[in-house]
Design a protein around this motif. Sequence first.
Motif, PDB file in Angstrom:
ATOM      1  N   GLY A 144       0.182 -15.604 -11.631  1.00 41.76           N
ATOM      2  CA  GLY A 144      -0.439 -14.290 -11.516  1.00 41.76           C
ATOM      3  C   GLY A 144      -1.949 -14.380 -11.578  1.00 41.76           C
ATOM      4  N   ALA A 145      -2.457 -15.232 -12.460  1.00 41.74           N
ATOM      5  CA  ALA A 145      -3.904 -15.425 -12.556  1.00 41.74           C
ATOM      6  C   ALA A 145      -4.455 -16.054 -11.282  1.00 41.74           C
ATOM      7  CB  ALA A 145      -4.234 -16.291 -13.767  1.00 41.74           C
ATOM      8  N   LEU A 146      -3.744 -17.051 -10.742  1.00 47.24           N
ATOM      9  CA  LEU A 146      -4.198 -17.734  -9.539  1.00 47.24           C
ATOM     10  C   LEU A 146      -4.126 -16.835  -8.300  1.00 47.24           C
ATOM     11  CD1 LEU A 146      -2.600 -21.253 -10.124  1.00 47.24           C
ATOM     12  CD2 LEU A 146      -4.993 -20.593 -10.416  1.00 47.24           C
ATOM     13  N   MET A 147      -3.243 -15.855  -8.320  1.00 46.78           N
ATOM     14  CA  MET A 147      -3.151 -14.906  -7.206  1.00 46.78           C
ATOM     15  C   MET A 147      -4.486 -14.209  -6.966  1.00 46.78           C
ATOM     16  SD  MET A 147      -0.434 -13.915  -5.264  1.00 46.78           S
ATOM     17  CE  MET A 147      -0.506 -12.120  -5.192  1.00 46.78           C
ATOM     18  N   THR A 148      -5.225 -13.953  -8.030  1.00 50.68           N
ATOM     19  CA  THR A 148      -6.483 -13.209  -7.894  1.00 50.68           C
ATOM     20  C   THR A 148      -7.555 -14.039  -7.194  1.00 50.68           C
ATOM     21  OG1 THR A 148      -7.285 -13.913 -10.088  1.00 50.68           O
ATOM     22  CG2 THR A 148      -5.968 -11.908  -9.983  1.00 50.68           C
ATOM     23  N   LEU A 149      -7.349 -15.349  -7.093  1.00 51.84           N
ATOM     24  CA  LEU A 149      -8.285 -16.206  -6.395  1.00 51.84           C
ATOM     25  C   LEU A 149      -7.855 -16.470  -4.962  1.00 51.84           C
ATOM     26  CD1 LEU A 149     -10.851 -17.910  -6.565  1.00 51.84           C
ATOM     27  CD2 LEU A 149      -9.482 -19.758  -7.548  1.00 51.84           C
ATOM     28  N   GLY A 150      -6.598 -16.204  -4.658  1.00 57.76           N
ATOM     29  CA  GLY A 150      -6.132 -16.391  -3.297  1.00 57.76           C
ATOM     30  C   GLY A 150      -5.000 -17.373  -3.132  1.00 57.76           C
ATOM     31  N   ILE A 151      -4.456 -17.901  -4.235  1.00 58.71           N
ATOM     32  CA  ILE A 151      -3.269 -18.754  -4.130  1.00 58.71           C
ATOM     33  C   ILE A 151      -2.043 -17.847  -4.083  1.00 58.71           C
ATOM     34  CG2 ILE A 151      -1.833 -20.480  -5.278  1.00 58.71           C
ATOM     35  CD1 ILE A 151      -4.263 -21.739  -6.430  1.00 58.71           C
ATOM     36  N   GLY A 152      -1.384 -17.783  -2.941  1.00 59.73           N
ATOM     37  CA  GLY A 152      -0.202 -16.951  -2.825  1.00 59.73           C
ATOM     38  C   GLY A 152       0.873 -17.371  -3.809  1.00 59.73           C
ATOM     39  N   LEU A 153       1.636 -16.425  -4.297  1.00 58.16           N
ATOM     40  CA  LEU A 153       2.613 -16.707  -5.342  1.00 58.16           C
ATOM     41  C   LEU A 153       3.939 -17.229  -4.793  1.00 58.16           C
ATOM     42  CD1 LEU A 153       2.938 -14.659  -8.539  1.00 58.16           C
ATOM     43  CD2 LEU A 153       5.043 -15.097  -7.306  1.00 58.16           C
ATOM     44  N   TYR A 154       4.208 -17.027  -3.497  1.00 59.03           N
ATOM     45  CA  TYR A 154       5.542 -17.319  -2.980  1.00 59.03           C
ATOM     46  C   TYR A 154       5.939 -18.785  -3.110  1.00 59.03           C
ATOM     47  CZ  TYR A 154       9.504 -18.042   0.015  1.00 59.03           C
ATOM     48  OH  TYR A 154      10.718 -18.424   0.483  1.00 59.03           O
ATOM     49  N   ALA A 155       5.154 -19.696  -2.525  1.00 53.64           N
ATOM     50  CA  ALA A 155       5.560 -21.114  -2.505  1.00 53.64           C
ATOM     51  C   ALA A 155       5.670 -21.718  -3.903  1.00 53.64           C
ATOM     52  CB  ALA A 155       4.585 -21.925  -1.642  1.00 53.64           C
ATOM     53  N   PRO A 156       4.660 -21.557  -4.775  1.00 52.17           N
ATOM     54  CA  PRO A 156       4.827 -22.125  -6.123  1.00 52.17           C
ATOM     55  C   PRO A 156       5.922 -21.446  -6.932  1.00 52.17           C
ATOM     56  CG  PRO A 156       2.778 -20.886  -5.960  1.00 52.17           C
ATOM     57  CD  PRO A 156       3.306 -21.014  -4.576  1.00 52.17           C
ATOM     58  N   CYS A 157       6.152 -20.152  -6.711  1.00 51.05           N
ATOM     59  CA  CYS A 157       7.234 -19.457  -7.411  1.00 51.05           C
ATOM     60  C   CYS A 157       8.585 -19.998  -6.964  1.00 51.05           C
ATOM     61  CB  CYS A 157       7.154 -17.953  -7.159  1.00 51.05           C
ATOM     62  SG  CYS A 157       8.453 -16.997  -7.992  1.00 51.05           S
ATOM     63  N   MET A 158       8.757 -20.208  -5.679  1.00 53.67           N
ATOM     64  CA  MET A 158       9.991 -20.783  -5.158  1.00 53.67           C
ATOM     65  C   MET A 158      10.241 -22.164  -5.758  1.00 53.67           C
ATOM     66  SD  MET A 158      12.641 -20.752  -3.080  1.00 53.67           S
ATOM     67  CE  MET A 158      12.424 -19.594  -1.716  1.00 53.67           C
ATOM     68  N   ALA A 159       9.165 -22.973  -5.850  1.00 57.40           N
ATOM     69  CA  ALA A 159       9.290 -24.308  -6.426  1.00 57.40           C
ATOM     70  C   ALA A 159       9.704 -24.229  -7.893  1.00 57.40           C
ATOM     71  CB  ALA A 159       7.969 -25.059  -6.283  1.00 57.40           C
ATOM     72  N   MET A 160       9.061 -23.349  -8.650  1.00 55.61           N
ATOM     73  CA  MET A 160       9.367 -23.223 -10.079  1.00 55.61           C
ATOM     74  C   MET A 160      10.799 -22.755 -10.300  1.00 55.61           C
ATOM     75  SD  MET A 160       7.452 -20.847 -12.939  1.00 55.61           S
ATOM     76  CE  MET A 160       8.014 -19.289 -12.196  1.00 55.61           C
ATOM     77  N   ILE A 161      11.221 -21.759  -9.542  1.00 55.89           N
ATOM     78  CA  ILE A 161      12.579 -21.223  -9.679  1.00 55.89           C
ATOM     79  C   ILE A 161      13.615 -22.300  -9.368  1.00 55.89           C
ATOM     80  CG2 ILE A 161      14.214 -19.616  -8.629  1.00 55.89           C
ATOM     81  CD1 ILE A 161      12.246 -18.357 -10.628  1.00 55.89           C
ATOM     82  N   SER A 162      13.361 -23.085  -8.308  1.00 59.45           N
ATOM     83  CA  SER A 162      14.300 -24.139  -7.928  1.00 59.45           C
ATOM     84  C   SER A 162      14.355 -25.240  -8.972  1.00 59.45           C
ATOM     85  CB  SER A 162      13.902 -24.717  -6.565  1.00 59.45           C
ATOM     86  OG  SER A 162      13.969 -23.741  -5.554  1.00 59.45           O
ATOM     87  N   LEU A 163      13.195 -25.637  -9.484  1.00 58.97           N
ATOM     88  CA  LEU A 163      13.141 -26.699 -10.487  1.00 58.97           C
ATOM     89  C   LEU A 163      13.868 -26.306 -11.772  1.00 58.97           C
ATOM     90  CD1 LEU A 163       9.446 -27.871 -10.036  1.00 58.97           C
ATOM     91  CD2 LEU A 163      11.487 -29.255  -9.613  1.00 58.97           C
TER      92      LEU A 163
END
Length: 264
Positions: A144-163
């Motif tokens: 959420g913090a990184l979203m404010t800089l421009g890192i989209g949440l989708y790809a890292p969220c998908m990775a975290m959920i899968s892991l």
Amino acid sequence: MIERLLLGFITNFFDTLGIGSFAPTTAAFRARRLVPDELIPGTLNIGHTPPTIVQAVIYITVISVDRTTLALLIGASVVGAWFGAGIVSGWEKRRVQRGMAMALLVTAAFIVLRMTGVFPGGGDALGLRSGPLVVAVLGNALLGALMTLGIGLYAPCMAMISLLGMNPTTAFPIMMGSCAFLMPVASIRFLRARRYDRAAAIGLALGGIPGVLLAAFLVKSLPLDAVRVLVVIVIGYTAATLWRDSRLETGPVRPPSPSVADVP
């Protein structure tokens, strides 16, 4: 304004299908010189908020996920975004440029890792408990913090959920729901600091909603590997030019003014 509307439509269309909208929008802003670099993070968060809320309503309704897990991860992302936006909205231009360059490279890395199958396929769980839930909450706060800089949440969220062993499809309501709640919160801080471009934000918002609806209800899925390769190439180039320009930025930074932040 037509160009901004079209950009909102295209980026949110592919965002709904899983490509992400922040990195392609940043690349387009830079290529077309539509928005000053220091105003891009705020414009992304403000402009993409309405389409993302529409996505959240759709995916939370149609995809099953444990409600406790969903609520905690959404809440964590909002807290992270509040603090992240407070920091980024006060950055000078050179720091914004370098931060976005690194954010784009991280995004590209996640896209490549996902395409090459490095991340596990995930499990069947629809929710988390105990230690894995704590890890997910902390992870989503950081995202959420990184979203404010421009890192989209989708790809890292998908990775975290899968892991963590969850069904990868649960990333859709978690990601969309997180963004739908955190982006308005982050937007408040960018609005107060006047660190956004009004015309571009309006174009993204108005053009994005039809793009979301078309992708979600009519198209639903596409073979997107070629698009992902193109996105990685474009955002890699954009990251390089951002870093190059940050090295050329030597003079004092001009504070945002109404004529820049509120372009009609």
